[in-house]
Design an enzyme around this catalytic site. Structure first.
Site, mmCIF file in Angstrom:
data_model
loop_
_atom_site.group_PDB
_atom_site.id
_atom_site.type_symbol
_atom_site.label_atom_id
_atom_site.label_comp_id
_atom_site.label_asym_id
_atom_site.label_seq_id
_atom_site.Cartn_x
_atom_site.Cartn_y
_atom_site.Cartn_z
ATOM 1 N N CYS A 274 -36.112 29.345 46.525
ATOM 2 C CA CYS A 274 -36.938 29.828 45.404
ATOM 3 C C CYS A 274 -38.319 29.194 45.304
ATOM 4 C CB CYS A 274 -36.165 29.615 44.103
ATOM 5 S SG CYS A 274 -34.746 30.690 44.022
ATOM 6 N N LYS B 89 -40.914 30.091 47.982
ATOM 7 C CA LYS B 89 -41.203 31.535 47.942
ATOM 8 C C LYS B 89 -41.976 31.886 46.675
ATOM 9 C CE LYS B 89 -37.539 34.070 46.862
ATOM 10 N NZ LYS B 89 -37.761 34.681 45.543
HETATM 11 C C1 UDX Z 1 -34.659 26.306 41.350
HETATM 12 C C2 UDX Z 1 -34.842 26.289 39.832
HETATM 13 O O1 UDX Z 1 -34.495 24.991 39.329
HETATM 14 C C3 UDX Z 1 -33.946 27.345 39.189
HETATM 15 O O2 UDX Z 1 -34.167 27.359 37.797
HETATM 16 C C4 UDX Z 1 -34.297 28.700 39.794
HETATM 17 O O3 UDX Z 1 -33.491 29.720 39.234
HETATM 18 C C5 UDX Z 1 -34.103 28.663 41.299
HETATM 19 O O4 UDX Z 1 -34.912 27.629 41.871
HETATM 20 P P1 UDX Z 1 -32.950 25.375 43.113
HETATM 21 O O5 UDX Z 1 -34.005 25.799 44.076
HETATM 22 O O6 UDX Z 1 -31.546 25.783 43.335
HETATM 23 O O7 UDX Z 1 -33.336 25.931 41.626
HETATM 24 O O8 UDX Z 1 -32.929 23.779 43.065
HETATM 25 P P2 UDX Z 1 -33.676 22.657 42.219
HETATM 26 O O9 UDX Z 1 -32.648 21.748 41.700
HETATM 27 O O10 UDX Z 1 -34.636 23.255 41.266
HETATM 28 O O11 UDX Z 1 -34.507 21.850 43.362
HETATM 29 C C6 UDX Z 1 -35.515 22.552 44.049
HETATM 30 C C7 UDX Z 1 -36.097 21.603 45.110
HETATM 31 O O12 UDX Z 1 -36.869 20.582 44.485
HETATM 32 C C8 UDX Z 1 -35.048 20.888 45.965
HETATM 33 O O13 UDX Z 1 -35.488 20.861 47.313
HETATM 34 C C9 UDX Z 1 -35.042 19.468 45.412
HETATM 35 O O14 UDX Z 1 -34.721 18.516 46.415
HETATM 36 C C10 UDX Z 1 -36.486 19.301 44.970
HETATM 37 N N1 UDX Z 1 -36.667 18.351 43.877
HETATM 38 C C11 UDX Z 1 -36.097 18.614 42.678
HETATM 39 C C12 UDX Z 1 -37.470 17.224 44.070
HETATM 40 O O15 UDX Z 1 -37.981 16.994 45.166
HETATM 41 N N2 UDX Z 1 -37.680 16.375 43.032
HETATM 42 C C13 UDX Z 1 -37.121 16.594 41.808
HETATM 43 O O16 UDX Z 1 -37.332 15.778 40.908
HETATM 44 C C14 UDX Z 1 -36.298 17.748 41.626
#
Ligand code: UDX
Length: 446
Positions: free
Chosen positions: A270, A273
């Site tokens: 997500c 993209k």
């Molecule tokens: C995200 C959104 O949180 C969600 O609301 C949406 O519907 C879909 O996209 P997701 O991609 O599943 O969800 O994971 P998320 O927990 O948001 O982490 C996204 C990325 O950010 C991961 O690669 C994670 O490692 C990274 N991340 C997250 C960080 O590098 N630092 C952080 O503090 C939090």
């Protein structure tokens, strides 16, 4: 000769058709069935269909298999292949198909348009069609305008999803908020009622605003991540500690501690993209959105910077070094490898001549074809055997729980480079390790 129109059966919101069994569609279908609705999940992929019918989710999502099996057995969920069967009596149809990026980063809407056309064609009297897929601002309005007008055309509603991989079921059971957009207020209210769980804060608005909430939310979270990663650079230059800085900043309720974890940046299906798609939309409409490009650039650079950190921890001698990579999935709790940091990092290290082994609790099967020639070992202790450096790329709890003294005895050197700041550096130093992380001082053996 076109087939006779489907007899317009009376529809009930107790019956829901979900189109697409990816992690959003499948989780949504299972969650609604668990909530007592009668759900038909439409999937056209034969292999995925077979897995689902056996009660096996084609994706790794904690707890999903158990609930999927339960709702199939209870008859609350049926997996179907035919839209007419799926839509029979359904008051609400939900399109949850993919909108993958095209080569120039725009959202490919062909699956959404096809699903919409099918659902509209098969919809019974009074049905509502929901777009849950992430689509560029203005898409729902354009599709609604372009459809055949007249009696029986179901209203179109945009209802973005906010499910996180690894916690998707929980996010559906306890949504922090609902956003529902459309010009038919009654249809919006019906969709809100379907997803609301005991007074969930609900924002009913127009469809374009709802679409922009989704892109804006993901982009802002991505901006937070790139911001804290930039600040981590400054911490390394000044001797500050990024975890303490993040705690201090995040204590401000206007900011919040979430998504201020410095490390290897964001991956997944997500954020990468959606940030690029929003940047494309902004560029198309004219206003510059410089911050998005900055977030993208910082994120890409974070992986290169990390490989440089590994190289300097090895004294520059990467060639022929044995490097054990712990973590392949883009985040813990999932086997999803889309835009995972591990792919870039392992490729960079291999290009520098390192001999890389890798492990992950669940993602090895999906990672193997993406990283040919890289030894993937399910046993983390086998993975670290003989390693000159152990590198943390995904912050799985399993890695925190390893016997790190045993790791030290198996590895050829007690060196850890932690890309997610998820280990206790002082404890490792007490065990004789040199511990390098992101935005913090290195820890060396006492
Ligand atoms: C995200 C959104 O949180 C969600 O609301 C949406 O519907 C879909 O996209 P997701 O991609 O599943 O969800 O994971 P998320 O927990 O948001 O982490 C996204 C990325 O950010 C991961 O690669 C994670 O490692 C990274 N991340 C997250 C960080 O590098 N630092 C952080 O503090 C939090």
């Amino acid at each position: 000769m076109p087939s006779a129109p489907l007899a317009l059966s009376t529809c009930s919101d107790q019956t829901v058709c979900v189109i697409g069994a990816g992690y959003v569609g499948l989780t949504t279908a299972v969650g609604l069935a668990e909530d007592g609705r009668q759900v038909r999940l439409l999937e056209i992929d034969e292999a995925r269909l077979q897995l689902l019918r056996e009660g096996r989710a084609p994706i790794h999502e904690p707890g999903l298999d158990e609930v999927l099996t339960r709702v199939l057995r209870a008859g609350h969920l049926e997996v179907v292949q035919d839209i007419t069967e799926g839509m029979a009596g359904a008051g609400i149809a939900i399109t949850a198909v993919g909108t993958p990026p095209t080569v120039d980063g725009e959202a490919d809407l062909r699956q959404v348009e096809r699903a919409l056309a099918q659902a509209t064609e098969a919809a019974g009297e009074g049905a509502v069609v929901v777009i849950k897929s992430t689509v560029p601002p203005g898409t729902t309005a354009r599709l609604a305008a372009g459809r055949r007008r007249g009696h029986g055309t179901p209203p179109l509603v945009m209802c973005p999803e906010f499910l996180r991989e690894g916690t998707a079921l929980e996010d559906l059971r306890r949504p922090a908020r609902l956003v529902v957009g459309g010009d038919d207020r009654q249809a919006c209210a019906r969709v809100a009622e379907l997803f609301s769980r005991g007074g969930t804060p609900t924002h009913i608005t127009d469809s374009t605003s709802a679409e922009l909430v989704k892109y804006g939310s993901n982009s802002f979270l991505a901006l937070k991540i790139s911001f804290i990663n930039e600040l981590a650079q400054l911490c390394e230059a000044t001797g500050a500690d990024i975890e303490s800085v993040a705690d201090g900043i995040g204590a401000d309720p206007r900011i919040g501690r979430g998504f201020l974890n410095a490390g290897l940046g964001y991956g997944g299906s997500c954020f990468p993209k959606d940030v690029r798609a929003l940047e494309n939309v902004a560029a198309y409409h004219g206003p510059s959105f410089w911050m998005l490009q900055a977030a993208i650039d910082v994120n890409a650079q974070q992986r290169r910077r990390f490989v440089g950190k590994v190289a300097s921890a090895l004294g520059g001698a990467v060639e022929d070094s044995r490097i054990a990579v712990l973590g392949l999935a883009f985040k813990p709790g999932t086997d999803d490898m889309r835009q995972a940091a591990s792919i870039d990092i392992i490729r960079y290290l291999a290009d520098l001549g390192a001999v890389v082994t890798a492990t992950d609790p669940v993602a090895i099967e999906r990672a193997t074809p993406l990283l040919p020639g890289i030894a993937m070992l399910a046993d983390p202790y086998a993975c670290v055997t003989g390693a000159d450096a152990v590198v943390i790329v995904t912050e799985w709890a399993e890695f925190r729980g390893l016997d790190w003294d045993r790791v030290g005895r198996l590895a050829s050197r007690r060196l850890v480079v932690d890309g997610r700041n998820c280990l206790d550096g002082r404890e490792l130093a007490r065990l004789g390790y040199t511990y390098v992380s992101v935005g913090r001082r290195s820890q060396t053996p006492d």
